[in-house]
Design a protein around this motif. Sequence first.
Motif, PDB file in Angstrom:
ATOM      1  N   ALA A 126       0.640  -2.156   4.319  1.00 36.52           N
ATOM      2  CA  ALA A 126       1.571  -3.312   4.942  1.00 36.52           C
ATOM      3  C   ALA A 126       0.992  -4.628   4.195  1.00 36.52           C
ATOM      4  O   ALA A 126       1.334  -5.762   4.432  1.00 36.52           O
ATOM      5  N   ARG A 251      -0.984  -1.704   9.098  1.00 35.47           N
ATOM      6  CA  ARG A 251      -0.010  -2.101  10.040  1.00 35.47           C
ATOM      7  C   ARG A 251       0.027  -3.521   9.992  1.00 35.47           C
ATOM      8  O   ARG A 251      -1.081  -4.480   9.827  1.00 35.47           O
ATOM      9  N   GLU A 258       5.516  -5.610  15.576  1.00 32.69           N
ATOM     10  CA  GLU A 258       5.236  -4.781  14.248  1.00 32.69           C
ATOM     11  C   GLU A 258       6.351  -5.143  13.294  1.00 32.69           C
ATOM     12  O   GLU A 258       7.678  -5.048  13.497  1.00 32.69           O
ATOM     13  N   SER A 261       4.680  -1.110   8.419  1.00 32.69           N
ATOM     14  CA  SER A 261       3.616   0.000   8.451  1.00 32.69           C
ATOM     15  C   SER A 261       3.818   1.310   7.494  1.00 32.69           C
ATOM     16  O   SER A 261       4.917   1.309   7.195  1.00 32.69           O
TER      17      SER A 261
END
Length: 310
Positions: A126, A251, A258, A261
């Motif tokens: 990420a 992440r 979120e 990821s």
Amino acid sequence: MAAKTHKVAIVGVGKIARDQHVPAIERSQSFELAATASRNAEISGTRAYRTLAELLDAEPGITCISLCTPPQARYADARLALKAGRHVMLEKPPGATLSEVHDLVELARSKNVSLYATWHSRHAAAVDAAREWLAGRRIDAIRINWKEDVRYWHPGQEWIWEAGGVGVFDPGINGLSVLTEILPFPIHLASAELSFPENRNTPIAASLRFRAPTNIPITAEFDWLEEGSPLWDIEIDTDGGAMLLREGGARLLIDGKEKASGGDAEYPRLYARFAELIPTGAIEVDLAPMRHVADAFTLGKRVTVAPFHW
């Protein structure tokens, strides 16, 4: 299956080589593990030598060297490989001192071979998304928390406590490598407090404070006595929301949701990048994370804490 382009040798068959480098080379489309050099370890099925000098003499077809030794020993082997005209990949940190690495850059340039100083955490799943999300946003505060259990991640490895082994900065520099990759502006260290066990020569914890072009609080807390799951987080407050880069960059969360990821592909990406550098003898050595660590040892207030025992 097509033949792989480059034969590579690993120097230093320790935990990081077995856990990360060997599997990454096995998955690589460009590299074949042809040999190793290590004082007291081998990889089954691979030609093994005790020293890099022996390997270089016996293996003219090996064009690439991946150095996985502790940083205190890396400079001499890197010079040996570069002088022999081999492309060199360096584990992090790339050396024991900044001057060593600057010298290696000049030698690689004179030999027209590649030198690649790797920062594996920059290739976490990420990190690119975090850099793109931050671009153009006002940053109001930054907090790094990089804490883990040294007994789990470095079991019995005495070199980390010796001068040049950098202690808690061995993992902490990963957080600094990510931060310097995603920020749209430079930072520099303002102050530090380093906690040294009374029986060790490197710190077990560190608290850092940085300055930036804008007057925002930037802190980093490193600790090697964190039990249980590691804490590898970077939190950044912005005018567009709160960004949290978790699990070493695997992440990305924005305001708790979120956004990106992925699995662990850091070392395969390192070898893919190394393969891109080799055809032109390109050099990729970014010393920003290591400069911050060097500054911490220069500016840091030393505090003596309880002795550390395995």
